[in-house]
Design a protein around this motif. Structure first.
Motif, PDB file in Angstrom:
ATOM      1  N   GLY A   9       0.867  -1.407   0.133  1.00 11.14           N
ATOM      2  CA  GLY A   9       0.400  -0.022  -0.175  1.00 11.14           C
ATOM      3  C   GLY A   9       1.083   1.140   0.044  1.00 11.14           C
ATOM      4  N   SER A  10       1.806   1.566   0.889  1.00  6.18           N
ATOM      5  CA  SER A  10       2.642   2.959   1.460  1.00  6.18           C
ATOM      6  C   SER A  10       3.357   1.892   2.165  1.00  6.18           C
ATOM      7  CB  SER A  10       1.287   4.178   1.781  1.00  6.18           C
ATOM      8  OG  SER A  10       2.415   4.600   2.845  1.00  6.18           O
ATOM      9  N   THR A  11       5.059   2.316   1.615  1.00  5.39           N
ATOM     10  CA  THR A  11       5.976   1.839   1.913  1.00  5.39           C
ATOM     11  C   THR A  11       5.778   2.908   3.338  1.00  5.39           C
ATOM     12  OG1 THR A  11       7.572   3.507   1.539  1.00  5.39           O
ATOM     13  CG2 THR A  11       7.923   1.298   0.066  1.00  5.39           C
ATOM     14  N   GLY A  37      -0.087   5.440  -2.231  1.00  9.16           N
ATOM     15  CA  GLY A  37       1.328   6.376  -2.064  1.00  9.16           C
ATOM     16  C   GLY A  37       1.512   7.132  -1.479  1.00  9.16           C
ATOM     17  N   ARG A  38       1.425   8.059  -0.748  1.00  7.29           N
ATOM     18  CA  ARG A  38       1.335   9.489  -0.117  1.00  7.29           C
ATOM     19  C   ARG A  38       2.401  10.277  -0.253  1.00  7.29           C
ATOM     20  NH1 ARG A  38       1.738   6.857   6.052  1.00  7.29           N
ATOM     21  NH2 ARG A  38      -0.486   5.148   5.548  1.00  7.29           N
ATOM     22  N   GLY A  39       1.777  11.449  -0.255  1.00 14.19           N
ATOM     23  CA  GLY A  39       2.651  12.316  -0.446  1.00 14.19           C
ATOM     24  C   GLY A  39       2.442  13.802   0.529  1.00 14.19           C
ATOM     25  N   THR A  44      -1.239  12.057  -3.165  1.00 15.63           N
ATOM     26  CA  THR A  44      -1.013  11.442  -4.041  1.00 15.63           C
ATOM     27  C   THR A  44       0.480  10.925  -4.363  1.00 15.63           C
ATOM     28  OG1 THR A  44      -3.723  10.533  -3.686  1.00 15.63           O
ATOM     29  CG2 THR A  44      -2.247   9.215  -4.989  1.00 15.63           C
ATOM     30  N   TRP A  45       0.934   9.255  -4.264  1.00 12.43           N
ATOM     31  CA  TRP A  45       1.452   9.812  -4.670  1.00 12.43           C
ATOM     32  C   TRP A  45       2.139   8.258  -5.760  1.00 12.43           C
ATOM     33  CZ3 TRP A  45       6.135  12.793  -5.686  1.00 12.43           C
ATOM     34  CH2 TRP A  45       7.689  12.174  -6.151  1.00 12.43           C
ATOM     35  N   GLU A  46       1.885   9.140  -7.013  1.00 16.17           N
ATOM     36  CA  GLU A  46       1.639   8.110  -8.258  1.00 16.17           C
ATOM     37  C   GLU A  46       2.786   7.194  -7.882  1.00 16.17           C
ATOM     38  OE1 GLU A  46      -0.813   7.737  -9.703  1.00 16.17           O
ATOM     39  OE2 GLU A  46      -2.158   9.299  -9.004  1.00 16.17           O
ATOM     40  N   LEU A  55      10.874   3.717  -1.124  1.00 14.08           N
ATOM     41  CA  LEU A  55      11.484   3.611   0.108  1.00 14.08           C
ATOM     42  C   LEU A  55      11.432   3.954   1.499  1.00 14.08           C
ATOM     43  CD1 LEU A  55      13.652   2.325   1.600  1.00 14.08           C
ATOM     44  CD2 LEU A  55      15.333   4.970   0.997  1.00 14.08           C
ATOM     45  N   SER A  56      11.122   3.622   2.400  1.00 15.46           N
ATOM     46  CA  SER A  56      10.531   4.858   3.971  1.00 15.46           C
ATOM     47  C   SER A  56      11.812   3.963   4.834  1.00 15.46           C
ATOM     48  CB  SER A  56       9.355   3.969   4.073  1.00 15.46           C
ATOM     49  OG  SER A  56       8.781   4.628   3.233  1.00 15.46           O
ATOM     50  N   VAL A  57      12.748   4.812   5.874  1.00 13.30           N
ATOM     51  CA  VAL A  57      13.013   4.698   6.615  1.00 13.30           C
ATOM     52  C   VAL A  57      13.063   4.810   8.112  1.00 13.30           C
ATOM     53  CG1 VAL A  57      15.600   4.562   7.492  1.00 13.30           C
ATOM     54  CG2 VAL A  57      14.878   4.556   5.074  1.00 13.30           C
ATOM     55  N   GLY A 105      10.671  13.455  -4.273  1.00 11.85           N
ATOM     56  CA  GLY A 105       9.773  13.699  -3.531  1.00 11.85           C
ATOM     57  C   GLY A 105       9.942  13.053  -1.656  1.00 11.85           C
ATOM     58  N   ILE A 106       9.598  14.055  -0.839  1.00  8.73           N
ATOM     59  CA  ILE A 106      10.021  12.982   0.826  1.00  8.73           C
ATOM     60  C   ILE A 106       9.052  13.225   1.277  1.00  8.73           C
ATOM     61  CG2 ILE A 106      11.180  13.787   2.349  1.00  8.73           C
ATOM     62  CD1 ILE A 106      13.382  14.107   0.129  1.00  8.73           C
ATOM     63  N   LEU A 107       8.397  12.571   2.300  1.00 11.29           N
ATOM     64  CA  LEU A 107       7.823  12.710   2.665  1.00 11.29           C
ATOM     65  C   LEU A 107       7.899  12.001   4.554  1.00 11.29           C
ATOM     66  CD1 LEU A 107       4.088  12.710   3.824  1.00 11.29           C
ATOM     67  CD2 LEU A 107       4.023  10.654   3.314  1.00 11.29           C
ATOM     68  N   ALA A 108       8.054  12.850   5.573  1.00 14.92           N
ATOM     69  CA  ALA A 108       8.449  12.723   6.456  1.00 14.92           C
ATOM     70  C   ALA A 108       7.154  12.796   7.387  1.00 14.92           C
ATOM     71  CB  ALA A 108       9.834  13.421   7.456  1.00 14.92           C
ATOM     72  N   GLY A 123       9.711   9.324   4.093  1.00 14.57           N
ATOM     73  CA  GLY A 123       9.532   8.063   2.598  1.00 14.57           C
ATOM     74  C   GLY A 123       9.423   8.739   1.405  1.00 14.57           C
ATOM     75  N   ILE A 124      10.503   8.318   0.728  1.00 13.77           N
ATOM     76  CA  ILE A 124      11.779   9.084  -0.232  1.00 13.77           C
ATOM     77  C   ILE A 124      10.557   8.455  -1.775  1.00 13.77           C
ATOM     78  CG2 ILE A 124      13.782   9.445  -1.819  1.00 13.77           C
ATOM     79  CD1 ILE A 124      15.302   9.584   1.207  1.00 13.77           C
ATOM     80  N   GLY A 125      10.469   8.885  -2.128  1.00 15.92           N
ATOM     81  CA  GLY A 125       9.958   8.837  -4.252  1.00 15.92           C
ATOM     82  C   GLY A 125      10.933   9.229  -5.053  1.00 15.92           C
TER      83      GLY A 125
HETATM   84  C1  BTN Z   1       6.166  14.341  -2.391  1.00 17.56           C
HETATM   85  O1  BTN Z   1       4.038  14.937  -2.590  1.00 17.56           O
HETATM   86  O2  BTN Z   1       6.553  15.218  -2.559  1.00 17.56           O
HETATM   87  C2  BTN Z   1       6.429  13.778  -0.754  1.00 17.56           C
HETATM   88  C3  BTN Z   1       6.726  12.114  -2.103  1.00 17.56           C
HETATM   89  C4  BTN Z   1       6.818  10.356  -0.894  1.00 17.56           C
HETATM   90  C5  BTN Z   1       6.546   9.310  -1.664  1.00 17.56           C
HETATM   91  C6  BTN Z   1       6.834   8.769  -0.920  1.00 17.56           C
HETATM   92  S1  BTN Z   1       6.937   7.427  -1.937  1.00 17.56           S
HETATM   93  C7  BTN Z   1       7.633   6.406  -0.580  1.00 17.56           C
HETATM   94  C8  BTN Z   1       6.937   6.656   0.178  1.00 17.56           C
HETATM   95  N1  BTN Z   1       5.443   6.031   0.652  1.00 17.56           N
HETATM   96  C9  BTN Z   1       4.959   7.079   0.601  1.00 17.56           C
HETATM   97  O3  BTN Z   1       3.657   6.313   0.551  1.00 17.56           O
HETATM   98  N2  BTN Z   1       5.120   7.936   0.813  1.00 17.56           N
HETATM   99  C10 BTN Z   1       6.435   8.175   0.625  1.00 17.56           C
END
Ligand code: BTN
Length: 232
Positions: A9-11, A37-39, A44-46, A55-57, A105-108, A123-125
């Motif tokens: 679903g989402s890392t 994927g979440r942005g 949403t992050w396609e 990737l998520s850490v 893009g990065i989602l912390a 999370g890094i896409g």
């Molecule tokens: C943005 O909106 O610019 C941030 C996007 C972040 C996407 C990454 S992909 C891996 C991780 N899992 C998610 O659901 N989102 C982040």
């Protein structure tokens, strides 16, 4: 621990669940495809299975809560450096190709307990081989035609995140300096919501400092638009 999933679903959700269960600093999950994927800012992050990195850490930094947003900036520094020497950062943490198009893009996501930071999921896409069909997006492959090994990129991103997290704990100013050096935002005329003016700096918490006709304002979140000066 590093887990690779063909599909999830989402890392960020996966690593968040591991964090709640007490997984250690550095635990990471990456996937070939995400269905949810979440942005940033609720977007949403396609995440199609087109050869990109999702990737998520999990990080458990020894940082006061007010400095936690610096991790978002630090993650962008790492992603830009892994992408290559000419990649830049649009505040707070969009990684741009040399032509200004977005490549990562990065989602912390922060987990806070009784006013203290418990852990952060970064999370890094990264668009490695394909970009979404948007004029504002590109991929590493589009930029230079080089095919990269995704696993090597994942390892470099994780190593970089762990190193910069300990640097943030010891010497946050050095991380801010690296962010400033890679920034495409500082010195530009910008608009973020209702704030418009020259982006002059970031403060010690990572907020963008904007000089406006009404004085200096600090912006904590939002999307930067580059605008033409009215008097230019
Ligand atoms: C943005 O909106 O610019 C941030 C996007 C972040 C996407 C990454 S992909 C891996 C991780 N899992 C998610 O659901 N989102 C982040």
């Amino acid at each position: 621990m590093l887990v690779h999933k063909p599909i999830t679903g989402s890392t960020n959700a996966d690593v968040g669940a591991l964090g709640r269960d007490g997984a250690p600093h550095g635990t990471a999950v990456w996937a070939d495809e995400q269905t949810d994927g979440r942005g940033r800012l609720g977007r949403t992050w396609e995440s199609p299975p087109t050869g990109n990195v999702y990737l998520s850490v999990l990080l458990r930094p020894a940082l006061p809560l007010e400095r936690a947003p610096l991790l978002c900036l630090a993650a962008a520094v790492v992603a830009a450096e892994v992408a290559g020497p000419h990649y830049r950062i649009k505040w707070p943490n969009d990684v741009q190709a040399p032509d200004g198009r977005k490549v990562a893009g990065i989602l912390a996501e922060l987990e806070v307990e009784r006013g203290a930071l418990r852990y952060v999921v970064v999370g890094i896409g990264l668009n490695v081989n394909a970009a979404p069909d948007l004029p504002s997006a590109t991929s590493l492959l589009d930029v230079d035609g080089v095919h990269r090994d995704r696993e090597e990129l994942v390892m470099a991103l994780i190593r970089g995140l762990l190193t910069i997290t300990s640097e943030l704990e010891r010497a946050p100013d050095a991380v801010l300096t690296r962010w400033r050096r890679a920034s495409s935002t500082l010195g530009k005329h910008v608009r973020i919501g209702s704030v418009e003016g020259e982006a002059i700096d970031i403060d010690p918490t990572g907020a963008l400092v904007v000089s406006t006709p009404h004085g200096v304002e600090r912006v904590f979140a939002g999307d930067v638009e580059m605008v033409r000066r009215h008097d230019a």
